[in-house]
Design an enzyme around this catalytic site. Structure first.
Site, mmCIF file in Angstrom:
data_model
loop_
_atom_site.group_PDB
_atom_site.id
_atom_site.type_symbol
_atom_site.label_atom_id
_atom_site.label_comp_id
_atom_site.label_asym_id
_atom_site.label_seq_id
_atom_site.Cartn_x
_atom_site.Cartn_y
_atom_site.Cartn_z
ATOM 1 N N CYS A 1 -0.978 -8.824 -42.095
ATOM 2 C CA CYS A 1 -1.360 -9.507 -40.858
ATOM 3 C C CYS A 1 -1.466 -11.003 -41.149
ATOM 4 O O CYS A 1 -2.231 -11.415 -42.026
ATOM 5 C CB CYS A 1 -2.692 -8.967 -40.356
ATOM 6 S SG CYS A 1 -3.269 -9.795 -38.855
ATOM 7 N N HIS B 1 -9.118 -12.028 -29.324
ATOM 8 C CA HIS B 1 -9.500 -13.383 -29.747
ATOM 9 C C HIS B 1 -8.404 -14.336 -29.323
ATOM 10 O O HIS B 1 -7.310 -13.912 -28.919
ATOM 11 C CB HIS B 1 -9.734 -13.433 -31.260
ATOM 12 C CG HIS B 1 -8.857 -12.505 -32.049
ATOM 13 N ND1 HIS B 1 -7.506 -12.675 -32.117
ATOM 14 C CD2 HIS B 1 -9.136 -11.371 -32.749
ATOM 15 C CE1 HIS B 1 -6.991 -11.701 -32.854
ATOM 16 N NE2 HIS B 1 -7.956 -10.878 -33.238
ATOM 17 N N HIS C 1 -1.918 -12.753 -33.906
ATOM 18 C CA HIS C 1 -1.577 -11.995 -35.114
ATOM 19 C C HIS C 1 -0.080 -11.717 -35.090
ATOM 20 O O HIS C 1 0.473 -11.426 -34.021
ATOM 21 C CB HIS C 1 -2.208 -10.597 -35.112
ATOM 22 C CG HIS C 1 -3.679 -10.531 -35.300
ATOM 23 N ND1 HIS C 1 -4.368 -11.270 -36.214
ATOM 24 C CD2 HIS C 1 -4.596 -9.732 -34.697
ATOM 25 C CE1 HIS C 1 -5.649 -10.935 -36.153
ATOM 26 N NE2 HIS C 1 -5.820 -10.016 -35.237
ATOM 27 N N HIS D 1 -6.556 -5.176 -28.995
ATOM 28 C CA HIS D 1 -5.693 -4.511 -29.978
ATOM 29 C C HIS D 1 -6.514 -3.632 -30.908
ATOM 30 O O HIS D 1 -7.700 -3.893 -31.150
ATOM 31 C CB HIS D 1 -4.851 -5.517 -30.762
ATOM 32 C CG HIS D 1 -5.633 -6.598 -31.445
ATOM 33 N ND1 HIS D 1 -6.146 -7.672 -30.760
ATOM 34 C CD2 HIS D 1 -6.006 -6.764 -32.733
ATOM 35 C CE1 HIS D 1 -6.780 -8.457 -31.616
ATOM 36 N NE2 HIS D 1 -6.732 -7.932 -32.818
HETATM 37 MN MN MN Z 1 -7.646 -9.033 -34.477
#
Ligand code: MN
Length: 147
Positions: A115, A63, A67, A101
Site C-alpha cells: 500500500c 481519509h 491509497h 474501504h
Molecule cells: Mn486506509
C-alpha cells in the site's frame, strides 16, 4: 539503510520489522504491517506491506489521502466506496480520497498487499452510525463489512 532490502522468504524482508497494524484500536483483526520503504524528502511516500490472516480484516475507514494497493499474496475481497471487488495477486486497487474501504482474505487464504501512501497524511476516520447505515443500505456491502 542498505540499497537492497533482501526478500527473506514468506513475505519478510531483511532489515524490515513486522509491526502491529496500528499502535492501538479495535476495529481490525489479525493483520500485520511492514514498512518496506520509509519515505525520503525527495520521494515523500511510504510503501507498506500488510498481511491479513484468514478471518481477519483491515479497518473500515476513509481519509483524505489516497491509497494505491497491489495484492502480492493470496486472494481476497475489498470494499471501495459502495462496491465489493474480488482481488488476487498483482491486481492494483486505487482508493480515492474520502472513500470507505476494507480488505479481507477469502476463506483459506492469507491476503498480502503493498500500500502506497504519502508520508504527510490525515488520520483515518471511522464510520459513525449514519455512515454505517448508508453503507449497509447496499446488500453486498452489508454482507461484507466487519467492524
Ligand atoms: Mn486506509
Amino acid at each position: 539503510m542498505e540499497p537492497v532490502s533482501r526478500w527473506a522468504e514468506n513475505f519478510r524482508w531483511g532489515g524490515v520489522s513486522v509491526l502491529a497494524y496500528k499502535e492501538n484500536g479495535t476495529h481490525f483483526k489479525s493483520i500485520t504491517r511492514q514498512v518496506v520503504f520509509e519515505g525520503d524528502p525527495e520521494l515523500p511516500c511510504q510503501w507498506r506491506y500488510f498481511e491479513v490472516e484468514e478471518g481477519g480484516y483491515s479497518t473500515l475507514e476513509r481519509h483524505e489521502h489516497l491509497h494505491v494497493v497491489m495484492i502480492i499474496r493470496g486472494e481476497g475481497r475489498c470494499l471501495v466506496g459502495d462496491r465489493v471487488h474480488d482481488v488476487r495477486c498483482f491486481d492494483v486497487v486505487r482508493v480515492p480520497a474520502l472513500t470507505w474501504h476494507q480488505f479481507q482474505p477469502v476463506s483459506g487464504e492469507i491476503l498480502g498487499f503493498l500500500c502506497l501512501v504519502n508520508v504527510e497524511r490525515d488520520r483515518p476516520q471511522l464510520p459513525d452510525a449514519d455512515a454505517l447505515a448508508a453503507l449497509r443500505a447496499v446488500p453486498a456491502v452489508a454482507a461484507f463489512i466487519k467492524t
